[in-house]
Design an enzyme around this catalytic site. Structure first.
Site, mmCIF file in Angstrom:
data_model
loop_
_atom_site.group_PDB
_atom_site.id
_atom_site.type_symbol
_atom_site.label_atom_id
_atom_site.label_comp_id
_atom_site.label_asym_id
_atom_site.label_seq_id
_atom_site.Cartn_x
_atom_site.Cartn_y
_atom_site.Cartn_z
ATOM 1 N N ASP A 143 -7.006 -3.907 -7.268
ATOM 2 C CA ASP A 143 -8.016 -2.915 -6.860
ATOM 3 C C ASP A 143 -9.154 -2.801 -7.880
ATOM 4 O OD1 ASP A 143 -6.754 -2.200 -4.488
ATOM 5 O OD2 ASP A 143 -5.530 -0.676 -5.452
ATOM 6 N N THR A 201 0.842 -1.190 0.000
ATOM 7 C CA THR A 201 0.000 0.000 0.000
ATOM 8 C C THR A 201 0.883 1.248 0.000
ATOM 9 O OG1 THR A 201 -1.930 1.029 1.020
ATOM 10 C CG2 THR A 201 -0.380 -0.018 2.541
ATOM 11 N N LYS A 211 3.427 1.456 -3.945
ATOM 12 C CA LYS A 211 2.834 0.708 -5.063
ATOM 13 C C LYS A 211 3.629 0.844 -6.364
ATOM 14 C CE LYS A 211 -1.940 0.600 -3.444
ATOM 15 N NZ LYS A 211 -3.339 0.854 -3.805
#
Ligand code: ATR
Length: 300
Positions: A127, A86, A90
């Site tokens: 995501d 995170t 990234k």
């Protein structure tokens, strides 16, 4: 309810022991971030480990900027199976991975690392697909050729827009800073750009609106963010990736207008599934029990 139509009987719902099993053979994974203390991933993954009776553990890994690579190499050497990544790592994860899935190439970022048996590191971006899965879990089929408007041009916008494009949608993006929207359109050539001033007047053209900005987030730049939905067609689905609060002012307004809404918690839960499956060898369910568990931790 979220995920209720994806429940798979027989996969040991509540069958696992109440306490975690961590033996000398435990499978190891974690989340690398700085800071990482806010992450909900340890709560979620350890819940699934207990529930499925997996001998494993998932830990927070606070790694300062500049030490990402040495930390990842260390985890690999210590027998970890991989990690989530995170903020702010990234992009560093994207550069470090030896093999990148299409999802990562299109997102320009990696949020999931899998340490392969051949020593190579595989990078994924889950995501966007997590967002799509959360829409589908709430009964919203993604139809090729229909139009989506994505608000924002940061990393989250890029992942979501890329996933919607992969599913055949006609995707437009709108961002306060026009140059960032144009940059995103250069990275994803099929993407259209709409001016920030005036997107509300064009809502009738879209079947999906997604807020990927921090607007509407508790403690964010404008927690009351609620642009006009007056021009929306009756079939518009309004989604927000913000999950604190669970119902943002934008979603509340959409509900008042009778529009379908999708909150951000589903994306958080669904993006975790691919990594969990790769590291721990069990495909976890995102269902009401999972949601309730993570919700409890958000409130706690
Ligand atoms: P992430 O990578 O998590 O998506 P980010 O790169 O910081 O985060 O992007 C945040 C998004 O919220 C951006 O689209 C940002 O718009 P700008 O590119 O114009 O900065 C948007 N955003 C943040 N505060 C905003 C505000 N007050 N008004 C409009 N958009 C805002």
């Amino acid at each position: 309810m979220l995920g209720s139509n994806t429940a798979r009987p027989g996969l040991g719902q509540h069958a696992g022991p109440a306490s975690q099993i961590i033996t000398g053979k435990a499978r190891l994974a974690g989340v690398i971030g700085w800071p990482v203390s806010h992450s909900r991933s340890p709560v979620l993954h350890n819940y699934w480990l207990r529930r499925y009776g997996v001998d494993g553990v998932y830990v927070p890994l606070p790694v300062q900027p500049g030490t990402f690579e040495v930390a990842v190499r260390g985890l690999q050497a210590a027998g970890f199976r991989g990690a989530n990544v995170t903020i702010p790592h990234k992009e560093a994860a994207y550069r470090l991975a030896d093999v990148l899935d299409d999802s990562a190439l299109q997102a320009g970022a990696v949020n999931t690392l899998i340490f392969q048996d051949d020593g190579k590191i595989r990078g994924l971006s889950t995501d966007g697909d997590g967002f799509v899965a959360s829409l589908q879990a709430e009964g919203h089929a993604i139809r090729s050729g229909t139009r989506a408007l994505v608000l924002g041009a940061g990393g989250a916008a890029r992942s979501v827009a890329a996933a919607l494009l992969r599913h055949g949608m006609d995707v437009h993006v709108s961002n306060r800073t026009a140059a960032r929207a144009s940059e995103l359109a250069s990275a994803l050539p099929a993407l259209g750009v709409v001016a920030w001033d005036g997107w509300e007047n064009r809502l009738g053209d879209y079947s999906l609106l997604v807020n990927t900005t921090s607007l509407g987030m508790e403690g964010g730049p404008d927690p009351m963010f609620s642009p006009s939905l007056a021009q929306a067609g009756a079939g518009l689905v309004v989604a927000d990736i913000v999950y604190v609060p669970l119902v943002t002012p934008l979603l509340a307004q959409a509900r008042e207008r009778g529009l379908a809404t999708v909150g951000g918690l589903g994306m958080l839960l669904h993006q975790a599934r691919l990594g969990f499956t790769a590291w721990f060898g069990v495909e976890p369910q995102v269902d009401d029990a999972t949601q309730a568990h993570v919700l409890g931790s958000l409130r706690g």
